[in-house]
Design an enzyme around this catalytic site. Structure first.
Site, PDB file in Angstrom:
ATOM      1  N   ASN A 181     -11.661   6.191   5.236  1.00 29.88           N
ATOM      2  CA  ASN A 181     -10.379   6.458   4.878  1.00 29.88           C
ATOM      3  C   ASN A 181     -10.285   7.670   4.255  1.00 29.88           C
ATOM      4  O   ASN A 181     -11.000   7.802   3.092  1.00 29.88           O
ATOM      5  CB  ASN A 181      -9.635   5.348   3.789  1.00 29.88           C
ATOM      6  CG  ASN A 181      -8.216   5.629   3.343  1.00 29.88           C
ATOM      7  OD1 ASN A 181      -7.806   6.568   3.110  1.00 29.88           O
ATOM      8  ND2 ASN A 181      -7.317   4.444   3.455  1.00 29.88           N
ATOM      9  N   HIS A 187      -7.965  10.271   0.095  1.00 27.29           N
ATOM     10  CA  HIS A 187      -8.025  11.012  -1.196  1.00 27.29           C
ATOM     11  C   HIS A 187      -8.644  12.681  -0.850  1.00 27.29           C
ATOM     12  O   HIS A 187      -8.658  13.220  -1.915  1.00 27.29           O
ATOM     13  CB  HIS A 187      -8.529  10.356  -2.119  1.00 27.29           C
ATOM     14  CG  HIS A 187      -7.914   9.062  -2.286  1.00 27.29           C
ATOM     15  ND1 HIS A 187      -6.742   9.092  -2.883  1.00 27.29           N
ATOM     16  CD2 HIS A 187      -7.975   7.894  -1.966  1.00 27.29           C
ATOM     17  CE1 HIS A 187      -6.098   8.215  -2.817  1.00 27.29           C
ATOM     18  NE2 HIS A 187      -6.865   7.389  -2.426  1.00 27.29           N
ATOM     19  N   HIS A 197      -3.429   6.796   5.577  1.00 20.14           N
ATOM     20  CA  HIS A 197      -2.202   6.080   5.232  1.00 20.14           C
ATOM     21  C   HIS A 197      -1.388   7.375   5.088  1.00 20.14           C
ATOM     22  O   HIS A 197      -1.230   8.053   4.325  1.00 20.14           O
ATOM     23  CB  HIS A 197      -2.387   5.463   3.930  1.00 20.14           C
ATOM     24  CG  HIS A 197      -1.271   4.646   3.315  1.00 20.14           C
ATOM     25  ND1 HIS A 197      -1.285   4.028   2.270  1.00 20.14           N
ATOM     26  CD2 HIS A 197      -0.170   4.422   4.095  1.00 20.14           C
ATOM     27  CE1 HIS A 197       0.007   3.296   2.168  1.00 20.14           C
ATOM     28  NE2 HIS A 197       0.529   3.536   3.209  1.00 20.14           N
ATOM     29  N   ARG A 251       2.129   7.877   3.848  1.00 16.29           N
ATOM     30  CA  ARG A 251       3.040   7.086   2.816  1.00 16.29           C
ATOM     31  C   ARG A 251       4.331   7.798   3.099  1.00 16.29           C
ATOM     32  O   ARG A 251       4.384   9.008   3.264  1.00 16.29           O
ATOM     33  CB  ARG A 251       2.430   7.415   1.320  1.00 16.29           C
ATOM     34  CG  ARG A 251       1.106   6.538   1.004  1.00 16.29           C
ATOM     35  CD  ARG A 251       0.952   6.498  -0.387  1.00 16.29           C
ATOM     36  NE  ARG A 251       1.806   5.763  -1.071  1.00 16.29           N
ATOM     37  CZ  ARG A 251       1.260   4.407  -1.724  1.00 16.29           C
ATOM     38  NH1 ARG A 251       0.135   4.114  -1.574  1.00 16.29           N
ATOM     39  NH2 ARG A 251       2.336   3.839  -2.242  1.00 16.29           N
ATOM     40  N   ARG A 294       2.289  11.965  -0.510  1.00 17.44           N
ATOM     41  CA  ARG A 294       1.586  12.154  -1.668  1.00 17.44           C
ATOM     42  C   ARG A 294       0.094  12.699  -1.060  1.00 17.44           C
ATOM     43  O   ARG A 294      -0.346  13.398  -1.800  1.00 17.44           O
ATOM     44  CB  ARG A 294       1.310  11.264  -2.524  1.00 17.44           C
ATOM     45  CG  ARG A 294       0.747   9.913  -2.345  1.00 17.44           C
ATOM     46  CD  ARG A 294       0.578   8.930  -3.407  1.00 17.44           C
ATOM     47  NE  ARG A 294       1.741   8.327  -3.681  1.00 17.44           N
ATOM     48  CZ  ARG A 294       1.862   7.102  -4.309  1.00 17.44           C
ATOM     49  NH1 ARG A 294       0.741   6.591  -4.803  1.00 17.44           N
ATOM     50  NH2 ARG A 294       2.893   6.601  -4.357  1.00 17.44           N
ATOM     51  N   GLU A 334      -2.538   3.412   8.491  1.00 19.23           N
ATOM     52  CA  GLU A 334      -1.809   2.486   7.646  1.00 19.23           C
ATOM     53  C   GLU A 334      -0.441   3.231   7.476  1.00 19.23           C
ATOM     54  O   GLU A 334      -0.049   4.299   7.227  1.00 19.23           O
ATOM     55  CB  GLU A 334      -2.527   2.547   6.198  1.00 19.23           C
ATOM     56  CG  GLU A 334      -3.910   2.078   6.649  1.00 19.23           C
ATOM     57  CD  GLU A 334      -4.692   2.187   5.124  1.00 19.23           C
ATOM     58  OE1 GLU A 334      -5.821   1.693   4.916  1.00 19.23           O
ATOM     59  OE2 GLU A 334      -4.170   2.659   4.193  1.00 19.23           O
ATOM     60  N   THR A 379      -2.336   0.730  -2.862  1.00 15.39           N
ATOM     61  CA  THR A 379      -1.409  -0.373  -2.445  1.00 15.39           C
ATOM     62  C   THR A 379      -1.936  -1.588  -3.292  1.00 15.39           C
ATOM     63  O   THR A 379      -3.003  -1.812  -3.230  1.00 15.39           O
ATOM     64  CB  THR A 379      -2.009  -0.519  -1.141  1.00 15.39           C
ATOM     65  OG1 THR A 379      -1.731   0.592  -0.223  1.00 15.39           O
ATOM     66  CG2 THR A 379      -1.052  -1.499  -0.015  1.00 15.39           C
ATOM     67  N   GLU A 425      -6.088  -7.663   7.523  1.00 17.96           N
ATOM     68  CA  GLU A 425      -7.333  -7.003   6.757  1.00 17.96           C
ATOM     69  C   GLU A 425      -7.119  -7.879   5.472  1.00 17.96           C
ATOM     70  O   GLU A 425      -6.247  -7.741   4.935  1.00 17.96           O
ATOM     71  CB  GLU A 425      -7.032  -5.467   6.723  1.00 17.96           C
ATOM     72  CG  GLU A 425      -8.112  -4.814   5.536  1.00 17.96           C
ATOM     73  CD  GLU A 425      -7.944  -3.308   5.918  1.00 17.96           C
ATOM     74  OE1 GLU A 425      -7.713  -2.608   7.093  1.00 17.96           O
ATOM     75  OE2 GLU A 425      -8.026  -2.759   4.753  1.00 17.96           O
ATOM     76  N   HIS A 476     -10.228  -2.255   0.437  1.00 15.91           N
ATOM     77  CA  HIS A 476      -9.630  -1.854  -0.740  1.00 15.91           C
ATOM     78  C   HIS A 476     -10.459  -1.871  -2.053  1.00 15.91           C
ATOM     79  O   HIS A 476     -10.923  -3.084  -2.520  1.00 15.91           O
ATOM     80  CB  HIS A 476      -8.368  -2.268  -1.190  1.00 15.91           C
ATOM     81  CG  HIS A 476      -7.398  -1.496  -1.816  1.00 15.91           C
ATOM     82  ND1 HIS A 476      -7.453  -1.201  -3.271  1.00 15.91           N
ATOM     83  CD2 HIS A 476      -6.290  -0.750  -1.495  1.00 15.91           C
ATOM     84  CE1 HIS A 476      -6.475  -0.423  -3.665  1.00 15.91           C
ATOM     85  NE2 HIS A 476      -5.853  -0.217  -2.841  1.00 15.91           N
TER      86      HIS A 476
HETATM   87  N1  PXP Z   1      -7.316  -0.809   3.228  1.00 17.93           N
HETATM   88  C1  PXP Z   1      -6.171  -0.689   3.314  1.00 17.93           C
HETATM   89  C2  PXP Z   1      -5.049  -1.353   4.022  1.00 17.93           C
HETATM   90  C3  PXP Z   1      -5.680   0.388   2.164  1.00 17.93           C
HETATM   91  O1  PXP Z   1      -4.394   0.583   1.982  1.00 17.93           O
HETATM   92  C4  PXP Z   1      -6.534   1.175   1.483  1.00 17.93           C
HETATM   93  C5  PXP Z   1      -6.243   2.031   0.384  1.00 17.93           C
HETATM   94  O2  PXP Z   1      -5.374   3.293   1.266  1.00 17.93           O
HETATM   95  C6  PXP Z   1      -7.885   0.862   1.987  1.00 17.93           C
HETATM   96  C7  PXP Z   1      -8.242  -0.252   2.772  1.00 17.93           C
HETATM   97  C8  PXP Z   1      -9.047   1.821   1.071  1.00 17.93           C
HETATM   98  O3  PXP Z   1      -8.944   1.361  -0.037  1.00 17.93           O
HETATM   99  P1  PXP Z   1      -9.942   2.246  -0.932  1.00 17.93           P
HETATM  100  O4  PXP Z   1      -9.624   3.791  -0.872  1.00 17.93           O
HETATM  101  O5  PXP Z   1      -9.899   1.812  -2.391  1.00 17.93           O
HETATM  102  O6  PXP Z   1     -11.352   2.141  -0.439  1.00 17.93           O
END
Ligand code: PXP
Length: 256
Positions: A11, A14, A47, A49, A53, A74, A105, A155, A198
């Site tokens: 992901n 960030h 994601h 959003r 952001r 996402e 989330t 998930e 997550h």
């Molecule tokens: N899976 C989903 C559905 C999420 O919303 C997120 C965060 O955007 C992640 C995985 C990844 O989480 P993290 O960034 O904490 O590893």
């Protein structure tokens, strides 16, 4: 089951968070996606959003055009996101709950409480060839709702497990792991493909990777944070290696 059956979706949200802190183009999440591919990621997750952001519409456009790995978009269950997903037709869409004021989330999608709203969205995405997953808590009601909705993938939200891990609260770790273990087994039994994600870190990933039903982990924040210290390539390679080792140890395979 071999280690290769556990995929890693990286992901890149960030990377965009850091870029947006200054409003320019650096660091570029698409460049991070290319690096993730080179480091052995199996997919890219982003994601988009409602408040944009981190990931922007332009990032999704470029990811679709430039990367060869499958994109897992996402998205919240809104008309705007449905239109965007149908325009781009990514490999997969993960439906997540979204509240503007949340920092990330925070909970799973209440699929059981929104059957009528989710049904047309899941139908439209599926008809367009987008593989739908639902980001849910490890809860039997939500698994049953996913089946009723015809979503092929769920998930499982690992956020509470990861928080317990950081707090060092063994009772909470055990309770969360028991729920995730049960849900992974029950969901697979129902014919669902099981993913998880997550908050996962180098320390918390092995126990999740050991669960044989889990086919994919989506990990972002920790990898981007760790990249500050060791580089993105190294962070992803280490995560992959930890996943593979945990999986192989659990299945009794030998690892070189
Ligand atoms: N899976 C989903 C559905 C999420 O919303 C997120 C965060 O955007 C992640 C995985 C990844 O989480 P993290 O960034 O904490 O590893």
């Amino acid at each position: 089951m071999g280690a290769s059956s556990l995929r890693l979706g990286v992901n890149i949200d960030h990377v965009a968070t850091i870029r947006n802190a200054r409003g320019g183009r650096h660091p570029d999440p698409v460049r991070a996606a290319h690096m993730a591919a080179a480091a052995g990621a199996d997919g890219i997750t982003a994601h988009l959003r409602e408040d944009r952001r981190h990931i922007s519409d332009g990032d999704i456009e470029r990811l679709m055009g430039e990367i060869t790995l499958p994109l897992n978009l996402e998205m919240a269950a809104t008309a705007e996101m449905q239109a965007i997903a149908l325009r781009h037709k990514p490999h997969a869409a993960c439906i997540v709950p979204e509240r503007r004021e949340e920092r990330t989330t925070e909970g799973g999608l209440d699929a059981a409480g929104q059957i009528e709203t989710l049904k047309p969205l899941i139908g439209a995405l599926t008809d367009a060839g987008v593989r739908v997953s639902l980001f849910i808590a490890a809860d039997a009601r939500q698994l049953e709702a996913a089946v009723a909705l015809g979503a092929p993938v769920v998930e499982l939200h690992t956020g509470a497990y990861c928080e317990a891990f950081i707090d060092g609260d063994q009772n909470a770790i055990d309770a969360e792991m028991a729920a995730i273990t049960r849900a992974a087994a029950a969901g697979a039994e129902m014919g669902l493909e099981i993913h998880a994600g997550h908050g996962l870190t180098f320390d918390s990933v092995p126990a999740i990777a050991e669960l044989p039903q889990i086919r994919e982990l989506n990990i972002g924040h920790f990898l981007v944070g760790e990249a500050v210290f060791s580089g993105l390539d190294s962070a992803i390679r280490r995560m992959r290696d930890l996943m593979a080792r945990a999986r192989q140890a659990a299945s009794g395979e030998q690892m070189a």
